[in-house]
Write a protein that holds these residues in place. Structure first.
Motif, PDB file in Angstrom:
ATOM      1  N   PRO A 118       0.385  -1.240   0.565  1.00  0.00           N
ATOM      2  CA  PRO A 118       0.237  -0.433   0.120  1.00  0.00           C
ATOM      3  C   PRO A 118       0.571   1.558   0.336  1.00  0.00           C
ATOM      4  O   PRO A 118       2.264   1.792   0.240  1.00  0.00           O
ATOM      5  CB  PRO A 118      -0.567  -0.169   1.075  1.00  0.00           C
ATOM      6  CG  PRO A 118       0.119  -0.936   2.531  1.00  0.00           C
ATOM      7  CD  PRO A 118       1.189  -2.068   1.492  1.00  0.00           C
ATOM      8  N   CYS A 119      -0.048   2.386   0.248  1.00  0.00           N
ATOM      9  CA  CYS A 119       0.701   3.138  -0.323  1.00  0.00           C
ATOM     10  C   CYS A 119       1.427   4.206   1.299  1.00  0.00           C
ATOM     11  O   CYS A 119       2.879   4.083   1.107  1.00  0.00           O
ATOM     12  CB  CYS A 119      -0.011   5.175  -0.549  1.00  0.00           C
ATOM     13  SG  CYS A 119      -1.286   5.307   0.818  1.00  0.00           S
ATOM     14  N   CYS A 160      -1.943   7.257   3.556  1.00  0.00           N
ATOM     15  CA  CYS A 160      -3.350   7.493   2.471  1.00  0.00           C
ATOM     16  C   CYS A 160      -4.442   7.401   4.279  1.00  0.00           C
ATOM     17  O   CYS A 160      -3.963   6.689   4.628  1.00  0.00           O
ATOM     18  CB  CYS A 160      -4.197   7.113   1.680  1.00  0.00           C
ATOM     19  SG  CYS A 160      -4.581   4.754   2.391  1.00  0.00           S
ATOM     20  N   TYR A 198      -6.604   5.056   4.595  1.00  0.00           N
ATOM     21  CA  TYR A 198      -6.987   4.294   5.607  1.00  0.00           C
ATOM     22  C   TYR A 198      -6.076   2.967   5.722  1.00  0.00           C
ATOM     23  O   TYR A 198      -6.043   2.608   6.711  1.00  0.00           O
ATOM     24  CB  TYR A 198      -7.358   3.039   3.890  1.00  0.00           C
ATOM     25  CG  TYR A 198      -8.805   3.106   3.082  1.00  0.00           C
ATOM     26  CD1 TYR A 198      -8.969   3.320   4.154  1.00  0.00           C
ATOM     27  CD2 TYR A 198      -8.759   4.294   2.165  1.00  0.00           C
ATOM     28  CE1 TYR A 198     -11.143   3.813   3.235  1.00  0.00           C
ATOM     29  CE2 TYR A 198     -10.181   4.606   1.513  1.00  0.00           C
ATOM     30  CZ  TYR A 198     -10.635   4.482   2.334  1.00  0.00           C
ATOM     31  OH  TYR A 198     -13.120   4.590   2.007  1.00  0.00           O
ATOM     32  N   LEU A 250      -7.036  -1.500   2.317  1.00  0.00           N
ATOM     33  CA  LEU A 250      -8.119  -1.056   0.985  1.00  0.00           C
ATOM     34  C   LEU A 250      -7.784   0.389   0.780  1.00  0.00           C
ATOM     35  O   LEU A 250      -8.350   1.253  -0.257  1.00  0.00           O
ATOM     36  CB  LEU A 250      -9.157  -0.098   1.972  1.00  0.00           C
ATOM     37  CG  LEU A 250     -10.506  -1.168   2.756  1.00  0.00           C
ATOM     38  CD1 LEU A 250     -11.348  -0.825   3.971  1.00  0.00           C
ATOM     39  CD2 LEU A 250     -10.876  -1.844   1.087  1.00  0.00           C
ATOM     40  N   CYS A 251      -6.819   0.781   0.342  1.00  0.00           N
ATOM     41  CA  CYS A 251      -5.934   1.339  -0.092  1.00  0.00           C
ATOM     42  C   CYS A 251      -5.956   1.697  -1.760  1.00  0.00           C
ATOM     43  O   CYS A 251      -5.714   0.644  -2.232  1.00  0.00           O
ATOM     44  CB  CYS A 251      -4.129   0.988   0.139  1.00  0.00           C
ATOM     45  SG  CYS A 251      -2.881   2.362  -0.780  1.00  0.00           S
ATOM     46  N   ARG A 252      -6.186   2.829  -2.046  1.00  0.00           N
ATOM     47  CA  ARG A 252      -6.423   3.366  -3.181  1.00  0.00           C
ATOM     48  C   ARG A 252      -5.040   2.901  -4.829  1.00  0.00           C
ATOM     49  O   ARG A 252      -5.651   2.710  -5.483  1.00  0.00           O
ATOM     50  CB  ARG A 252      -7.354   4.200  -3.838  1.00  0.00           C
ATOM     51  CG  ARG A 252      -8.927   4.790  -2.845  1.00  0.00           C
ATOM     52  CD  ARG A 252      -9.426   5.385  -3.460  1.00  0.00           C
ATOM     53  NE  ARG A 252     -10.911   5.534  -3.186  1.00  0.00           N
ATOM     54  CZ  ARG A 252     -10.764   6.557  -2.032  1.00  0.00           C
ATOM     55  NH1 ARG A 252     -10.301   7.340  -1.376  1.00  0.00           N
ATOM     56  NH2 ARG A 252     -12.593   6.357  -1.571  1.00  0.00           N
ATOM     57  N   ASP A 253      -3.927   3.095  -3.483  1.00  0.00           N
ATOM     58  CA  ASP A 253      -3.245   2.868  -4.389  1.00  0.00           C
ATOM     59  C   ASP A 253      -2.086   1.617  -4.089  1.00  0.00           C
ATOM     60  O   ASP A 253      -0.932   1.469  -4.203  1.00  0.00           O
ATOM     61  CB  ASP A 253      -1.831   4.002  -4.244  1.00  0.00           C
ATOM     62  CG  ASP A 253      -2.229   5.460  -4.673  1.00  0.00           C
ATOM     63  OD1 ASP A 253      -3.624   5.652  -5.676  1.00  0.00           O
ATOM     64  OD2 ASP A 253      -2.306   6.506  -4.104  1.00  0.00           O
TER      65      ASP A 253
END
Length: 350
Positions: free
Chosen positions: A95-96, A99, A101, A109-112
């Motif tokens: 994940p990033c 963020c 999340y 659930l990280c969008r990146d």
């Protein structure tokens, strides 16, 4: 030093090739791994046969594989949690870390998120692979590299059982006796579930479920009505299950999970099928049946490895076939064949 880095590259639908790729140097926060074991996941087979899963579409060649383990052979200069020679299970999603999340501890659930073998991110089915050190989990001495690779699907089961709130005395129904369903059985038992029943269309898989500790099994009859299947499953429990976990993703199975669960109970949907399905929503509402989704796992790897180390989860029971890296194409043919009896196909890189 030149290293032979044979890699499994998916070029398109049913176009999987073994080719050499560059090894590369780990960056400051990465480790370079000599890969040991990689399991074939249903998603790998889906990308091979369909070229996409939902919005994730294969648009350029991609190295496949994400259920993996290996041995650390190089470390980046900032790495403190691992040393050369450590054997690790690879948590495949990075994940990033910044963020909302990620900050809240729900990094799945990280969008990146960059997840191995999810287009366009390359996976780990190769002889050498570099990965973020903080997402490599050191294996206990009594945990094999094969078990380390199986920590990935086991973590899905751990996350599903946590989402379901399974505890001492729970009555649990699991729909779907594939790898995730079978491993979820082990986790539910380890958490103290009183009764765990598995249901599937395939008697071969249910026979394995019985060997792995299922209290009972139920073969879904395609010719029986939905109402008859609900009635028959409830008879197996003597009462409706507290928790139903759908590990198939099929619409009929999701419907059944809602209808069979007791009022006030919980339905957890792990399996991913069609983007939209028809469900008996009013039935769930008037009986206050909670419906919860599961997406991969989060902060579950350490628990999965503890279950393996303490012998509460014999994950090796699901491995039906083993191949060498050079036999990857044959391994995938076995994994996608409905006649092979395969449940989990494991590829050995060493």
């Amino acid at each position: 030093m030149h290293r032979n880095n044979l890699s499994a590259i998916l070029y398109g639908i049913n176009d999987l090739r073994l080719e050499e790729t560059e090894v590369g140097k780990p960056n400051d926060n990465e480790v370079l791994l000599k890969m040991a074991c990689i399991g074939i996941c249903g998603s790998d087979v889906h990308y091979l046969t369909k070229g996409k899963i939902g919005d994730f579409i294969l648009e350029k060649p991609m190295i496949i594989g994400h259920e993996s383990s290996g041995t650390v052979i190089e470390i980046g200069r900032n790495v403190r949690n691992l040393e050369i020679g450590d054997r690790v299970a690879v948590e495949p999603g990075i994940p990033c870390r910044f963020c909302k999340y990620c900050k809240q501890g729900r990094y799945n659930l990280c969008r990146d998120m960059e997840f191995c073998a999810t287009p366009p991110i390359n996976g780990s089915l190769r002889r050498f692979y570099k990965h973020a050190a903080d997402f490599c989990h050191k294996l206990q001495e009594n945990v094999s590299l094969e078990e380390g690779a199986l920590a990935e699907p086991l973590s899905v089961g751990v996350h599903a059982c946590k989402r379901a709130g399974i505890t001492i005395g729970s009555n649990v129904l699991i729909l779907g006796a594939g790898p995730v369903g079978l491993l979820t059985l082990l986790v539910a038992k380890a958490l103290g579930a009183k009764t765990v029943i598995l249901s599937d269309l395939n008697q071969h898989r249910l026979s394995l479920a019985e060997k792995m500790g299922a209290d009972a099994t139920y073969v879904v009859d395609k010719h029986s009505s939905e109402t008859e299947n609900v009635k028959n499953i409830r008879i197996c429990f003597n009462e409706p299950p507290d928790v139903t976990i759908d590990a198939s993703g099929a619409e009929d199975s999701i419907r059944l999970s809602i209808l069979v669960t007791r009022a006030g109970g919980v339905v957890v949907i792990v399996g991913m099928g069609a983007p939209e399905v028809r469900i008996p929503l009013m039935d769930a509402l008037v009986r206050e049946v909670d419906i919860r989704g599961v997406f991969r796992y989060v902060n579950d790897y350490s628990d999965a490895l503890d279950l393996i180390s303490t012998k509460k989860a014999d994950v090796r029971a699901i491995v039906t076939h083993r191949y060498k890296l050079e036999e990857t194409l044959e391994a995938f043919e076995t994994a996608k064949s409905s006649q092979s009896g395969a449940i989990k196909v494991m590829i050995y890189c060493e």
